[in-house]
Design a protein around this motif. Structure first.
Motif, PDB file in Angstrom:
ATOM      1  N   GLU A 299       0.829  -1.206   0.000  1.00  0.00           N
ATOM      2  CA  GLU A 299       0.000   0.000   0.000  1.00  0.00           C
ATOM      3  C   GLU A 299       0.862   1.254   0.000  1.00  0.00           C
ATOM      4  OE1 GLU A 299      -2.741  -0.049   3.201  1.00  0.00           O
ATOM      5  OE2 GLU A 299      -3.797  -1.845   2.535  1.00  0.00           O
ATOM      6  N   ASN A 301       3.884   1.548  -1.157  1.00  0.00           N
ATOM      7  CA  ASN A 301       4.514   1.703  -2.472  1.00  0.00           C
ATOM      8  C   ASN A 301       3.538   2.316  -3.472  1.00  0.00           C
ATOM      9  OD1 ASN A 301       6.887   0.577  -1.519  1.00  0.00           O
ATOM     10  ND2 ASN A 301       6.395  -1.492  -2.226  1.00  0.00           N
ATOM     11  N   GLU A 302       2.271   1.878  -3.412  1.00  0.00           N
ATOM     12  CA  GLU A 302       1.254   2.449  -4.309  1.00  0.00           C
ATOM     13  C   GLU A 302       1.030   3.922  -4.019  1.00  0.00           C
ATOM     14  OE1 GLU A 302      -2.251   0.161  -3.997  1.00  0.00           O
ATOM     15  OE2 GLU A 302      -1.382  -1.666  -4.851  1.00  0.00           O
ATOM     16  N   ALA A 306       1.759   7.085  -6.482  1.00  0.00           N
ATOM     17  CA  ALA A 306       0.684   8.018  -6.796  1.00  0.00           C
ATOM     18  C   ALA A 306       1.033   9.445  -6.410  1.00  0.00           C
ATOM     19  CB  ALA A 306      -0.601   7.582  -6.101  1.00  0.00           C
TER      20      ALA A 306
END
Length: 308
Positions: A299, A301-302, A306
């Motif tokens: 999460e 890393n996402e 973003a």
């Protein structure tokens, strides 16, 4: 300034992600959601239907209540002594009597059809993948895995005392919030996710009741009788219930804790538990902690990608 603000927002988002990991286990506690209003969050098809039926009947009850209130107010004004100095001497009205007989019958039929369908779904046990036997005692639960591939696996599940919560939390590698007061037990019932489980329930002394609200399960444990029900947990996590039949002085202190894990984690736990239950639980908690760590890292890393 914009860069600093953006960095601060990223930090807040990351902190929220970590907080979500620690609070997820609390979501299945009785009364944790909605300020103790409404049901626990549903994690089974049966509980989905129970929640829908509750909302459906609430709508009908609300409409009836508002209609009756409006009718009372209308009658209070329309037929008051001021507006009606000469009282009506009407003794009956055939049309009204037919309406107030037929309409309630139709309302009851509308409620009965989904009610019977739901009752059938709860009582009719589908093709199941495994069987677990829950035995009520004064005042704790015992669990037995009765399938042949599980060997002779049986253990008692006793509520964690307040003084031992921190010790249990340290042993499991979790925060004390994940060992909820009056709900956590020393040995959780471990079940694989997305598995249809036949639950057999009985008692060794007095009448108890096995209740797991998040799955819509509630069934009496009666001495000398073997009752059956079923559930299918679709989400991993720890779910809590309680004995729901007054069974003596410690009735309020015999909680139910079910830990739903992945199929691979369950197989590893079941194999190890046949030799040493404590070692199996330690390995299971380590596996769960590792899975949470990887999920949280994914999460983050996402979020980082973003935010760039």
């Amino acid at each position: 300034m914009k860069a600093v603000f953006k960095r601060l927002m990223n930090l807040v988002t990351m902190a929220t992600a970590f907080a979500g990991v620690s609070t997820a286990a609390l979501a299945a506690e009785p009364g944790f959601n909605n300020w103790q209003l409404g049901f626990q969050a549903s994690t089974s098809d049966v509980m989905d239907d129970i929640t829908w039926f509750n909302n459906f009947t609430l709508i009908i009850i609300t409409v009836i209540t508002v209609f009756v209130l409006a009718l009372l107010m209308y009658c209070a004004v329309k037929f008051s002594a001021k507006n009606n100095p000469v009282p009506s001497r009407t003794s009956h009205n055939t049309t009204i009597e037919i309406v107030w007989t037929v309409v309630p019958i139709l309302i009851l039929v509308i409620i009965a059809i989904p009610s019977f369908r739901l009752l059938y779904k709860q009582l009719e046990i589908p093709e199941y993948d495994m069987t677990v036997k829950a035995i009520g005692y004064q005042w704790y639960w015992g669990y037995e895995y009765t399938d042949e591939n599980m060997g002779e696996l049986y253990f008692d599940s006793i509520m964690v005392q307040d003084a031992d919560r921190q010790e249990i939390a340290d042993a499991r590698g979790v925060s004390i919030d994940e060992v909820p007061r009056l709900l956590a037990v020393d040995y959780d019932l471990v079940i694989p996710v997305d598995t249809t489980v036949r639950l057999q329930v009985t008692s060794e002394d007095v009448i108890h009741a096995f209740a797991m609200p998040t799955w819509g399960v509630k069934i009496d444990a009666i001495p000398g009788r073997l009752n059956e029900t079923w559930f299918h947990a679709r989400e991993e996590g720890v779910y809590y219930g309680q004995c729901s039949e007054l069974c003596g002085k410690d009735h309020a202190f015999m909680p139910i804790a079910v830990r739903v894990v992945s199929a691979d984690q369950f197989q590893q736990w079941a194999s190890a538990a046949q030799d040493d239950l404590d070692v199996a639980n330690e390995q299971l908690m380590a596996s769960i902690a590792q899975a949470k760590k990887l999920a949280a890292q994914g999460e983050l890393n996402e979020i980082s990608v973003a935010a760039k």
